[in-house]
Design an enzyme around this catalytic site. Sequence first.
Site, PDB file in Angstrom:
ATOM      1  N   PHE A   1       0.852  -1.200   0.000  1.00  0.00           N
ATOM      2  CA  PHE A   1       0.000   0.000   0.000  1.00  0.00           C
ATOM      3  C   PHE A   1       0.876   1.234   0.000  1.00  0.00           C
ATOM      4  O   PHE A   1       1.784   1.358   0.810  1.00  0.00           O
ATOM      5  CB  PHE A   1      -0.929   0.019   1.217  1.00  0.00           C
ATOM      6  CG  PHE A   1      -1.879   1.185   1.169  1.00  0.00           C
ATOM      7  CD1 PHE A   1      -2.982   1.159   0.322  1.00  0.00           C
ATOM      8  CD2 PHE A   1      -1.675   2.329   1.936  1.00  0.00           C
ATOM      9  CE1 PHE A   1      -3.857   2.237   0.243  1.00  0.00           C
ATOM     10  CE2 PHE A   1      -2.537   3.407   1.865  1.00  0.00           C
ATOM     11  CZ  PHE A   1      -3.626   3.355   1.023  1.00  0.00           C
TER      12      PHE A   1
ATOM     13  N   ASP B   1       9.061   2.708   1.347  1.00  0.00           N
ATOM     14  CA  ASP B   1       7.888   3.421   1.830  1.00  0.00           C
ATOM     15  C   ASP B   1       7.830   3.194   3.342  1.00  0.00           C
ATOM     16  O   ASP B   1       7.393   2.141   3.807  1.00  0.00           O
ATOM     17  CB  ASP B   1       6.633   2.896   1.136  1.00  0.00           C
ATOM     18  CG  ASP B   1       5.369   3.576   1.663  1.00  0.00           C
ATOM     19  OD1 ASP B   1       5.433   4.225   2.720  1.00  0.00           O
ATOM     20  OD2 ASP B   1       4.324   3.435   1.003  1.00  0.00           O
TER      21      ASP B   1
ATOM     22  N   LYS C   1       2.740   9.772   8.461  1.00  0.00           N
ATOM     23  CA  LYS C   1       2.068   9.299   9.680  1.00  0.00           C
ATOM     24  C   LYS C   1       2.706   9.807  10.988  1.00  0.00           C
ATOM     25  O   LYS C   1       2.442  10.931  11.374  1.00  0.00           O
ATOM     26  CB  LYS C   1       1.935   7.778   9.640  1.00  0.00           C
ATOM     27  CG  LYS C   1       0.948   7.335   8.530  1.00  0.00           C
ATOM     28  CD  LYS C   1       0.406   5.941   8.720  1.00  0.00           C
ATOM     29  CE  LYS C   1      -0.798   5.700   7.821  1.00  0.00           C
ATOM     30  NZ  LYS C   1      -0.517   4.928   6.613  1.00  0.00           N
TER      31      LYS C   1
HETATM   32  C1  LIG Z   1      -0.867   5.180   5.180  1.00  0.00           C
HETATM   33  C2  LIG Z   1       0.123   4.784   4.154  1.00  0.00           C
HETATM   34  C3  LIG Z   1       0.273   5.509   2.954  1.00  0.00           C
HETATM   35  C4  LIG Z   1      -0.655   6.627   2.556  1.00  0.00           C
HETATM   36  O1  LIG Z   1      -0.538   7.739   3.382  1.00  0.00           O
HETATM   37  P1  LIG Z   1      -1.635   8.909   3.284  1.00  0.00           P
HETATM   38  O2  LIG Z   1      -1.153   9.908   4.272  1.00  0.00           O
HETATM   39  O3  LIG Z   1      -2.950   8.304   3.601  1.00  0.00           O
HETATM   40  O4  LIG Z   1      -1.594   9.416   1.883  1.00  0.00           O
HETATM   41  C5  LIG Z   1       1.284   5.129   2.104  1.00  0.00           C
HETATM   42  N1  LIG Z   1       2.100   4.101   2.401  1.00  0.00           N
HETATM   43  C6  LIG Z   1       1.980   3.385   3.518  1.00  0.00           C
HETATM   44  C7  LIG Z   1       2.929   2.272   3.795  1.00  0.00           C
HETATM   45  C8  LIG Z   1       0.977   3.696   4.436  1.00  0.00           C
HETATM   46  O5  LIG Z   1       0.842   2.962   5.548  1.00  0.00           O
END
Ligand SMILES: *Cc1c(COP(=O)(O)O)cnc(C)c1O
Length: 405
Positions: free
Chosen positions: A140, A225, A254
């Site tokens: 994701f 990521d 986050k």
């Molecule tokens: C939450 C998340 C995203 C997306 O972040 P947003 O602030 O919602 O755009 C991307 N990569 C990972 C691994 C995530 O957990």
Amino acid sequence: MTNANHPTRALFDEVMVPTYNPATIIPVRGEGSRVWDQDEREYVDFAGGIAVSALGHCHPALVGALNEQANKIWHLSNVMTNEPALKLAKQLVDSTFADKVFFANSGGEANEACLKLARRYAFDKFGEKKNKIIAFKQGFHGRTFFTVTVGGQPKYSDGFGPKPGAITHIPYNDLETFKATIDDETCAVMIEPLQGEGGIIPPDAEFIQQVRDLCTQHNALLIFDEVQTGMGRTGELYAYMGLGVTPDILSTAKSLGGGIPIAAMLTTNEVAEHFQPGTHGSTYGGNPLVCAVANKVVELVNTPQVLSGVKAREQWMREGLNQINEKHHIFTEVRGKGLLLGAALKPEYQGRSREFLMAGIECGVMVLVAGPDVIRFAPSLIIPREDIEEGLARFEQAVAKVMDA
Ligand SMILES: *Cc1c(COP(=O)(O)O)cnc(C)c1O
């Protein structure tokens, strides 16, 4: 009781685009790892707003940083730079592999910058044929069209017309497939150094090391990521530090803001120079208000006490979850790292993770899911032990509730 003038959950269905199906309660206030709803019911927060509230709710030092900056200047745009952004970039550079920082407002946007930069780097250095991106099933990376297409769940990117191309998805931790897929036309590999949304799946040490080596061999950039794993979540400042594998580009969001919307892309000088004035940008990115708060978050999280505290809290959480499992036999395993933990449901409970989340709310504890088969825990990095114990006691009641249903 709920004040008649307060908005209700029913109003959500009336006025909000139905992208979510939120719980019936509406939290109005939080302090540390406790949250209160409109009816003054109290909850232990094991969710942290999806791994965001790294220092809990309304941490006095963050409230202080926010108020201080709120009285100075909120926004300038990138026509001018600002002190909090410079300080934050310096902190991030000093504490990671990176030489350069680009600020964005969300994880998806930071990842969008990572992918565009990798494509531009390959285009400049090797020509337009080097454009292939390798990513992983169940991964994701956000909801922009590029990032959601790089993400490994086609159901999230289908139905929006032609997708960005040259993206290949392969199974996570499958070294043979990776070896067979990467080649000299690969421009980047995007990977979570512990899959979050996909079910809390840690990488095999051998796999992640080989991914690094093969990227280097093929002149492909390795993008980590770390939107979810970053800023202390795994007990390291960034997860790559615990793996002994260094990426070329890293995204962080986050926990970085502790609840304020901010994200960043980190990279090396060599890669960064392929973005020039005009190649990429953001109106809000690196805004002084959010950077002032994030500066304080980094200052507080990036200490041996907090980071080793995450590891201690992981043990307390694991012990408690294992005890619940010894009694109720519902998990196959508890996995993950630091305070990003997943309890994988046994086959007879698979598909029902959301029922545990909802039962948790009824019992006064907020948890998360990571797909239909995993219950996810991502509490504050400084959650007190008594809150862990109280939250686990309430979670056990929730488990019993689902089992009786
Ligand atoms: C939450 C998340 C995203 C997306 O972040 P947003 O602030 O919602 O755009 C991307 N990569 C990972 C691994 C995530 O957990």
